[in-house]
Design a protein around this motif. Sequence first.
Motif, PDB file in Angstrom:
ATOM      1  N   PRO A 146       6.181   8.496 -10.142  1.00 51.01           N
ATOM      2  CA  PRO A 146       6.312   7.261 -10.922  1.00 51.01           C
ATOM      3  C   PRO A 146       7.759   6.791 -11.106  1.00 51.01           C
ATOM      4  O   PRO A 146       7.995   5.662 -11.507  1.00 51.01           O
ATOM      5  CB  PRO A 146       5.695   7.615 -12.278  1.00 51.01           C
ATOM      6  N   GLU A 147       8.736   7.629 -10.799  1.00 54.40           N
ATOM      7  CA  GLU A 147      10.152   7.260 -10.914  1.00 54.40           C
ATOM      8  C   GLU A 147      10.737   6.838  -9.569  1.00 54.40           C
ATOM      9  O   GLU A 147      11.939   6.612  -9.456  1.00 54.40           O
ATOM     10  CB  GLU A 147      10.951   8.448 -11.460  1.00 54.40           C
ATOM     11  N   SER A 148       9.898   6.700  -8.554  1.00 52.86           N
ATOM     12  CA  SER A 148      10.336   6.353  -7.211  1.00 52.86           C
ATOM     13  C   SER A 148      10.961   4.960  -7.174  1.00 52.86           C
ATOM     14  O   SER A 148      10.584   4.076  -7.947  1.00 52.86           O
ATOM     15  CB  SER A 148       9.125   6.397  -6.271  1.00 52.86           C
ATOM     16  N   PRO A 149      11.899   4.727  -6.261  1.00 46.38           N
ATOM     17  CA  PRO A 149      12.441   3.376  -6.098  1.00 46.38           C
ATOM     18  C   PRO A 149      11.375   2.387  -5.619  1.00 46.38           C
ATOM     19  O   PRO A 149      11.588   1.176  -5.648  1.00 46.38           O
ATOM     20  CB  PRO A 149      13.558   3.533  -5.068  1.00 46.38           C
ATOM     21  N   ALA A 165      10.662  -1.916  -5.697  1.00 48.51           N
ATOM     22  CA  ALA A 165      10.331  -2.622  -4.458  1.00 48.51           C
ATOM     23  C   ALA A 165       8.977  -3.317  -4.587  1.00 48.51           C
ATOM     24  O   ALA A 165       8.818  -4.477  -4.178  1.00 48.51           O
ATOM     25  CB  ALA A 165      10.317  -1.643  -3.288  1.00 48.51           C
ATOM     26  N   ARG A 166       7.997  -2.624  -5.163  1.00 49.72           N
ATOM     27  CA  ARG A 166       6.680  -3.223  -5.357  1.00 49.72           C
ATOM     28  C   ARG A 166       6.759  -4.399  -6.313  1.00 49.72           C
ATOM     29  O   ARG A 166       6.182  -5.453  -6.076  1.00 49.72           O
ATOM     30  CB  ARG A 166       5.686  -2.183  -5.877  1.00 49.72           C
ATOM     31  N   GLU A 167       7.499  -4.224  -7.400  1.00 50.60           N
ATOM     32  CA  GLU A 167       7.644  -5.297  -8.379  1.00 50.60           C
ATOM     33  C   GLU A 167       8.293  -6.530  -7.740  1.00 50.60           C
ATOM     34  O   GLU A 167       7.903  -7.661  -8.016  1.00 50.60           O
ATOM     35  CB  GLU A 167       8.479  -4.804  -9.556  1.00 50.60           C
ATOM     36  N   MET A 168       9.277  -6.297  -6.881  1.00 47.50           N
ATOM     37  CA  MET A 168       9.936  -7.394  -6.187  1.00 47.50           C
ATOM     38  C   MET A 168       8.936  -8.182  -5.339  1.00 47.50           C
ATOM     39  O   MET A 168       8.894  -9.413  -5.403  1.00 47.50           O
ATOM     40  CB  MET A 168      11.053  -6.860  -5.299  1.00 47.50           C
ATOM     41  N   LEU A 169       8.125  -7.484  -4.564  1.00 46.64           N
ATOM     42  CA  LEU A 169       7.138  -8.168  -3.726  1.00 46.64           C
ATOM     43  C   LEU A 169       6.099  -8.899  -4.560  1.00 46.64           C
ATOM     44  O   LEU A 169       5.724 -10.031  -4.238  1.00 46.64           O
ATOM     45  CB  LEU A 169       6.435  -7.165  -2.797  1.00 46.64           C
ATOM     46  N   VAL A 170       5.645  -8.278  -5.616  1.00 44.03           N
ATOM     47  CA  VAL A 170       4.649  -8.923  -6.488  1.00 44.03           C
ATOM     48  C   VAL A 170       5.228 -10.195  -7.093  1.00 44.03           C
ATOM     49  O   VAL A 170       4.561 -11.235  -7.135  1.00 44.03           O
ATOM     50  CB  VAL A 170       4.166  -7.939  -7.576  1.00 44.03           C
ATOM     51  N   ASN A 193       0.831  -1.209   0.000  1.00 46.99           N
ATOM     52  CA  ASN A 193       0.000   0.000   0.000  1.00 46.99           C
ATOM     53  C   ASN A 193       0.866   1.260   0.000  1.00 46.99           C
ATOM     54  O   ASN A 193       0.578   2.229  -0.718  1.00 46.99           O
ATOM     55  CB  ASN A 193      -0.934   0.018   1.207  1.00 46.99           C
ATOM     56  N   ASN A 194       1.919   1.254   0.806  1.00 41.79           N
ATOM     57  CA  ASN A 194       2.793   2.427   0.868  1.00 41.79           C
ATOM     58  C   ASN A 194       3.627   2.574  -0.392  1.00 41.79           C
ATOM     59  O   ASN A 194       3.849   3.694  -0.862  1.00 41.79           O
ATOM     60  CB  ASN A 194       3.681   2.353   2.112  1.00 41.79           C
ATOM     61  N   TYR A 195       4.080   1.471  -0.958  1.00 39.20           N
ATOM     62  CA  TYR A 195       4.800   1.553  -2.231  1.00 39.20           C
ATOM     63  C   TYR A 195       3.882   2.123  -3.313  1.00 39.20           C
ATOM     64  O   TYR A 195       4.291   2.954  -4.116  1.00 39.20           O
ATOM     65  CB  TYR A 195       5.309   0.184  -2.667  1.00 39.20           C
ATOM     66  N   GLN A 196       2.631   1.685  -3.313  1.00 39.61           N
ATOM     67  CA  GLN A 196       1.677   2.171  -4.306  1.00 39.61           C
ATOM     68  C   GLN A 196       1.447   3.677  -4.141  1.00 39.61           C
ATOM     69  O   GLN A 196       1.353   4.409  -5.124  1.00 39.61           O
ATOM     70  CB  GLN A 196       0.362   1.402  -4.171  1.00 39.61           C
ATOM     71  N   ALA A 197       1.353   4.142  -2.904  1.00 42.43           N
ATOM     72  CA  ALA A 197       1.179   5.578  -2.650  1.00 42.43           C
ATOM     73  C   ALA A 197       2.400   6.356  -3.135  1.00 42.43           C
ATOM     74  O   ALA A 197       2.264   7.440  -3.715  1.00 42.43           O
ATOM     75  CB  ALA A 197       0.941   5.823  -1.156  1.00 42.43           C
ATOM     76  N   ALA A 198       3.592   5.810  -2.910  1.00 42.25           N
ATOM     77  CA  ALA A 198       4.817   6.472  -3.376  1.00 42.25           C
ATOM     78  C   ALA A 198       4.838   6.552  -4.897  1.00 42.25           C
ATOM     79  O   ALA A 198       5.190   7.590  -5.461  1.00 42.25           O
ATOM     80  CB  ALA A 198       6.044   5.720  -2.862  1.00 42.25           C
TER      81      ALA A 198
END
Length: 59
Positions: free
Chosen positions: A34-37, A41-46, A24-29
């Motif tokens: 859109p260029e955020s690290p 991180a989100r892709e890794m978890l997914v 949720n926090n990665y999505q908010a970032a």
Amino acid sequence: MTAQEYFELGNKYRKEGNFQLALNNYQAAIALDPESPAVEAREMLVNIFNYYCKDMYNP
């Protein structure tokens, strides 16, 4: 909050094992920057969930 703050909070939750709040926090970032690290991180978890927890997204 800034995108960086959401990213750091997501990292904190990920380290604690609270993956839903981390996502949720990665999505908010990502929504703020859109260029955020948080994108990586989100892709890794997914990818981890897709490999280990196939039923998490398809109950």
